[in-house]
Structures are given as structure tokens and as C-alpha cells.
Write an enzyme that holds these catalytic residues in place. Structure first.
Site, mmCIF file in Angstrom:
data_model
loop_
_atom_site.group_PDB
_atom_site.id
_atom_site.type_symbol
_atom_site.label_atom_id
_atom_site.label_comp_id
_atom_site.label_asym_id
_atom_site.label_seq_id
_atom_site.Cartn_x
_atom_site.Cartn_y
_atom_site.Cartn_z
ATOM 1 N N GLY A 111 0.916 -1.301 0.210
ATOM 2 C CA GLY A 111 0.166 0.120 -0.044
ATOM 3 C C GLY A 111 0.886 1.361 -0.053
ATOM 4 O O GLY A 111 0.136 2.265 -0.581
ATOM 5 N N ASP A 112 2.129 1.148 0.383
ATOM 6 C CA ASP A 112 2.929 2.442 0.453
ATOM 7 C C ASP A 112 4.473 2.067 0.119
ATOM 8 O O ASP A 112 5.211 2.418 0.979
ATOM 9 C CB ASP A 112 2.628 3.068 1.603
ATOM 10 C CG ASP A 112 3.376 4.384 1.768
ATOM 11 O OD1 ASP A 112 3.501 5.233 0.560
ATOM 12 O OD2 ASP A 112 3.624 5.032 2.901
ATOM 13 N N LEU A 113 4.466 1.491 -0.988
ATOM 14 C CA LEU A 113 5.816 0.861 -1.313
ATOM 15 C C LEU A 113 6.765 1.853 -2.077
ATOM 16 O O LEU A 113 6.488 1.938 -3.237
ATOM 17 C CB LEU A 113 5.652 -0.414 -2.029
ATOM 18 C CG LEU A 113 6.852 -1.460 -2.157
ATOM 19 C CD1 LEU A 113 7.299 -1.837 -0.864
ATOM 20 C CD2 LEU A 113 6.401 -2.763 -2.846
ATOM 21 N N ASN B 241 10.588 3.072 2.203
ATOM 22 C CA ASN B 241 9.970 1.908 3.103
ATOM 23 C C ASN B 241 10.812 0.562 2.805
ATOM 24 O O ASN B 241 10.045 -0.382 3.058
ATOM 25 C CB ASN B 241 8.603 1.822 2.858
ATOM 26 C CG ASN B 241 7.770 2.816 3.849
ATOM 27 O OD1 ASN B 241 8.278 3.457 4.802
ATOM 28 N ND2 ASN B 241 6.280 3.374 3.363
ATOM 29 N N ASN C 33 3.370 3.553 -6.672
ATOM 30 C CA ASN C 33 4.127 4.699 -5.722
ATOM 31 C C ASN C 33 5.569 4.718 -5.802
ATOM 32 O O ASN C 33 6.274 5.745 -5.921
ATOM 33 C CB ASN C 33 3.860 4.444 -4.279
ATOM 34 C CG ASN C 33 4.178 5.735 -3.300
ATOM 35 O OD1 ASN C 33 4.154 6.674 -3.760
ATOM 36 N ND2 ASN C 33 4.347 5.486 -2.144
#
Length: 268
Positions: A158-160, A164, A191
Site C-alpha cells: 500500500g505504500d511501497l 519503506n 508509488n
């Protein structure tokens, strides 16, 4: 229970300053002779992410040592290089391939799947921003088409992005800080193309090149990936508007417009 409560509960020794964000509280600690990071979620989103970290079981991700309620005690990753530094040194393709490898570690079958948020629900902010017209409306139209025809559905990070996925000297590149979504696999790569910074994303030729690297590495359709990038960048711009950041919103919309234009071109 707050950070101090979990420090006492798990017999932790603080090893640095706490960091507090809108979504979680973090404290570097020592646990049973190992450097670790204590994270206490402030939001349901972060709690879902904690559950996904547990589910990953340390495969391609930071190991989870303890989990209870809103708290996660995990492997601390620091001081062994960064993907943003790889990009800055001219190794953008290599950084992208590392991110693709991290994504592959999430998108794999396991006996049980954690309760994740459907990807469609993630796009509510973009639906609201579509009333502004222009690229917001174009991004929302793209998102509606993609969300209505999702393929290869898996739990998603979801937020790669470059910040991260961190390097462990012993175990290589490992992911942290997932959001815990359920949806089309291709979304998790969008992303990457908006990072490590908007100046990178908007560099002439970079969007198309890195989309090609991702498509070849992860086995994706480049045109569909670029459509997801346009939808995601529109969503990110909508979040910037909600946070009172109009300049960042406008810059992110430039990424959305460029990605959607490339997507339309590839479809011809």
C-alpha cells in the site's frame, strides 16, 4: 497502552529519541540483546499494517518479535544504505528492481490472509477531489476503470517506495511500514514511480523508463501500470489538498498527468 507501557511489558531498554507522527509513535530499543524498534499505532490504518507485518513472518520484511494490540516490536534496520541514495548515485534501475523484489515478497500465497482494506475504499479522497476537474477528474476516471476491473488481487503493502525498503547488513533489503490493502497487484508498483522525490518522478524520460523496468521485472503491462500511476498520483494530490499543501498537490498532479498521457499513448 503507550510506549512506556510496552517498554515495561516487554522489558525493553530505550536506545534513542522517540519519534511521533500523526499515525504512530516509534522508539528505538534493545530487546534481549538485539536492536529493535517499538511502534505503537495511532490509527486503524497502522494497526492493519502491523497485522500485515505479522503475516509476512519476516520473509522479505523486518522480523516481528512481539505484537499485542496496537504495538509492534520489530527488527531495527538502519545504517546500511538506502534506495534513495542508489537513485542519487545513478542506479535508478537497480533501486527499482529492489523494490520489485520487495513487492514480490508480499504478493505470494500463504495459508491465511489478514483482514485488509479493499483498495477501492483507499480512493475516497480522489473521488471527492474529482469535482475540481482537470487532472483530478482524469485520474478519478482512470481509477474507476481500474478498480472496476481488478486483476491478480492480493494483499498489498500500500505504500511501497524507496523509504519503506531498508537494508539489513545480514538479510538484504527488507520492507517496513505497510498500510494493509487488498487489491490489484499492479497498484503496489505505482508509488515507486512517484519517488524517491517529485523531482525524480518528473525528470524527463524517467517515468517511461522506470515503468519499463518494472513491467519487465514484475511481469506487468506497462500501459496498465502507468494508468495506475496516474490514478495513484491523483489520489496523493488529493491527500495533499486535504492536508493544506496546494503546492505539493500541483506537483503531484503533474506526475498524474504525465503518467496518464503515457498510458493513453501506449494504448494506441
Amino acid at each position: 497502552m503507550d510506549l512506556e507501557g510496552y517498554v515495561a511489558r516487554w522489558a525493553l531498554t530505550p536506545d534513542g529519541e522517540r519519534r511521533c507522527t500523526h499515525s504512530s509513535d516509534l522508539l528505538p530499543v534493545w530487546w534481549e540483546g538485539r536492536p529493535a524498534m517499538l511502534k505503537v499505532a495511532r490509527s486503524v490504518e497502522e494497526e492493519r499494517g502491523n497485522a500485515l507485518m505479522v503475516w509476512l513472518g519476516g520473509v522479505g520484511a523486518a522480523r516481528v518479535y512481539r505484537h499485542a494490540g496496537r504495538a509492534l516490536l520489530m527488527e531495527r534496520l538502519e545504517g546500511a544504505g538506502s534506495l534513495a541514495a542508489l537513485v542519487a548515485s545513478g542506479q535508478d534501475d537497480e533501486a527499482t528492481r529492489v523494490l520489485c523484489g520487495a513487492a514480490a515478497g508480499v504478493h505470494r500465497p500463504r495459508p491465511e490472509e489478514p483482514g485488509m482494506l479493499p483498495l477501492r475504499a483507499w480512493f475516497r479522497a480522489l473521488a471527492g477531489a474529482a469535482g475540481h476537474g482537470g487532472t483530478f477528474a482524469d485520474a478519478w476516471a482512470a481509477a474507476q476503470g481500474l478498480l472496476g476491473d481488478q486483476r491478480d488481487v492480493w494483499p498489498l503493502h500500500g505504500d511501497l517506495h524507496h523509504g519503506n525498503v531498508l537494508r539489513s547488513a545480514e538479510r538484504g533489503w527488507l520492507l517496513i511500514d505497510p498500510k494493509g490493502l487488498l487489491g490489484e497487484r499492479t497498484f503496489d508498483f505505482a508509488n515507486m514511480l512517484c519517488n524517491p522525490g517529485l523531482e525524480d518522478a518528473l525528470r524527463p524520460g524517467r517515468l517511461e523508463r522506470q515503468a519499463g523496468v518494472i513491467a519487465r521485472t514484475a511481469g506487468l503491462e506497462a500501459g496498465r501500470l502507468l494508468a495506475w500511476v496516474g490514478a495513484y498520483a491523483g489520489l496523493s494530490a488529493a491527500w495533499h489538498l486535504e492536508d493544506g499543501q496546494p503546492v505539493q498537490a500541483e506537483q503531484t498532479l503533474q506526475v498524474a498527468a504525465a503518467a496518464l498521457a503515457l498510458s493513453h499513448r501506449s494504448a494506441k
